[in-house]
Design an enzyme around this catalytic site. Structure first.
Site, short mmCIF file in Angstrom:
data_model
loop_
_atom_site.label_atom_id
_atom_site.label_comp_id
_atom_site.label_asym_id
_atom_site.label_seq_id
_atom_site.Cartn_x
_atom_site.Cartn_y
_atom_site.Cartn_z
CE LYS A 206 6.23 14.48 24.15
NZ LYS A 206 5.77 13.42 25.00
C1 LIG Z 1 8.74 17.36 28.96
C2 LIG Z 1 8.48 15.89 29.05
N1 LIG Z 1 9.40 15.12 29.66
C3 LIG Z 1 9.23 13.78 29.76
C4 LIG Z 1 8.12 13.16 29.24
C5 LIG Z 1 7.96 11.68 29.41
O1 LIG Z 1 7.98 11.02 28.19
P1 LIG Z 1 7.31 9.56 28.07
O2 LIG Z 1 5.83 9.73 28.09
O3 LIG Z 1 7.82 9.07 26.74
O4 LIG Z 1 7.81 8.74 29.20
C6 LIG Z 1 7.15 13.92 28.58
C7 LIG Z 1 5.95 13.26 28.04
O5 LIG Z 1 4.98 13.84 27.68
C8 LIG Z 1 7.33 15.31 28.48
O6 LIG Z 1 6.43 16.09 27.87
#
Ligand SMILES: Cc1ncc(COP(=O)(O)O)c(C=O)c1O
Length: 406
Positions: A206
């Site tokens: 990110k």
């Molecule tokens: C749209 C979206 N929602 C939620 C997540 C989940 O995030 P995390 O990997 O920090 O748990 C991601 C991760 O890539 C994502 O792209």
């Protein structure tokens, strides 16, 4: 003059997938963190201190992040997924409730609804931005609907005015999964200040990172209080508050989780946040360079740029114009990988996953998302890419388009 078939095979023979020389010697990833010595020192300082978790860095990170996104309350948690789960809890989702979720996202966006025992209804997306289509949302609203969960696909904000209007009219909670959109703006205001609950992911691909991590923001103090309790087992006070008060007494009032982010991760987050504005500018410049280079290639469509919103450019997802190509997305993707361009695909529609299929979500109900999925390819985009890296991506895409042009 060469016979046309000879010309085609000559063009193809240069592709790395056919044994030609790749554009790059080493794989360029689609996303990558940027870490410098100030980040390392910030983490090391916490490791030398008394508080490794639930300490002062957490509070400072939350304050600085909430100031950045213009939301009064922020609650740091262990991942973007944990932030979504916390949001689903804070919104009051439970058995018997329904939440309307975009079909084109990472599974975590929908899973958070299931964690709470509620039911997911998948909505289709807009053909240009690939964000949830408010008309599709409206068609799914029923007596059990309690929330809308939208995603700012690739970093481009959703249709927040339309979604907020639907939420107000039908008394729904709007949850914005802004995992891609830290720093994006909609109608001049930062993402974080629009929805009832907005969640961010701080994973290394990110725009900024804490290793793993996530953060939820809201303007509603009561939702922030529920979120804060939920990330700490449903207990109303945390260890530092009890230590400061010299008390051992605590009460568990909800069934929460341990979603606490550590102090050294929050120190990394604070250090990264200082550099975020410059990184967002760099991402915007790379996107603009792709846009102008690919405008000349009829084989691909570039992501739209809308006048009333500014993308945070987490992903640069092109769509193949398959009518102009002699191959499908699978082969085009493999050809770019062979050139050592680390492409990816975002996303397989969530209802297509076996788990959701087993819940009765049959394919074919989200024609826009499903049509887009067959054509999508995410190109590398991250702040630390050099101009030479960007040129390699442009050269590789141009080379593969030329080889497979019909
Ligand atoms: C749209 C979206 N929602 C939620 C997540 C989940 O995030 P995390 O990997 O920090 O748990 C991601 C991760 O890539 C994502 O792209």
């Amino acid at each position: 003059m060469n016979h046309p078939n000879t010309q085609t095979s000559e063009r193809r023979s240069h592709l790395a997938i056919d044994g030609g020389k790749p554009i790059r010697a080493e794989m360029l990833p689609y996303g990558h963190q940027s870490i410098d010595e100030t980040d390392i020192e910030a983490v090391a300082q916490v490791l030398r201190s008394d508080w490794l978790t639930t300490g002062p860095e957490v509070t400072s990170f939350e304050e600085e992040f909430s100031a950045f996104v213009h939301a009064p309350h922020a609650v740091a948690v262990t991942s973007g997924t944990a932030a979504l789960h916390t949001a689903a809890f804070a919104a009051g989702l439970g058995p018997g409730d329904e939440a309307i979720v975009t079909a084109l996202t990472f599974a975590a966006t929908a899973n958070c609804v299931l964690y709470q025992g509620a039911t997911v209804r998948f909505a289709d997306v807009r053909p240009d931005t690939l964000n949830i289509d408010p008309a599709s949302v409206e068609s799914l609203i029923g007596p059990r609907t309690k929330a809308i969960v939208t995603v700012d696909y690739g970093g481009q904000p959703s249709d927040l005015a339309e979604l907020l209007e639907l939420a107000r009219k039908h008394k729904l909670v709007l949850i914005e999964d802004a995992s891609h959109a830290v720093g994006a703006t909609y109608r001049g205001k930062r993402i974080g200040s629009w929805a009832d609950l907005t969640t961010f992911s701080l994973h290394p691909v990110k725009q900024m990172t804490t290793g793993e991590g996530g953060i939820l923001v809201t303007r509603h103090p009561e939702l922030a209080a529920r979120a804060r309790t939920f990330r700490n087992h449903g207990i109303t006070t945390d260890a530092r508050e009890r230590a400061n008060a010299g008390s051992w007494v605590y009460e568990m009032v909800d069934l929460g989780f341990n979603y606490r982010l550590t102090d050294f991760q929050c120190a990394l987050g604070r250090s990264q946040l200082k550099k975020l504005p410059a990184w967002l500018r760099r991402r915007g410049k790379i996107a603009a360079r792709y846009m102008s280079a690919f405008a000349l290639l009829p084989e691909i469509n570039t992501p739209p740029v809308l006048p009333d919103r500014e993308s945070a450019w987490h992903l640069y997802a092109i769509r193949l114009n398959l009518q102009r190509l002699s191959v499908d997305r699978t082969r085009f993707f493999a050809a770019l990988r062979a050139e050592n361009i680390g492409v990816n695909v975002h996303y397989i529609p969530v209802p297509w996953h076996p788990y959701y299929q087993a819940l009765g979500h049959t394919k074919g109900q989200w024609p826009v998302a499903e049509h887009a999925y067959e054509r999508l390819i995410t190109l590398p985009l991250w702040a630390g890419m050099t101009d030479a890296d960007v040129n390699d991506v442009v050269s590789a895409v141009t080379k593969v388009c030329a080889a497979y042009r019909v």
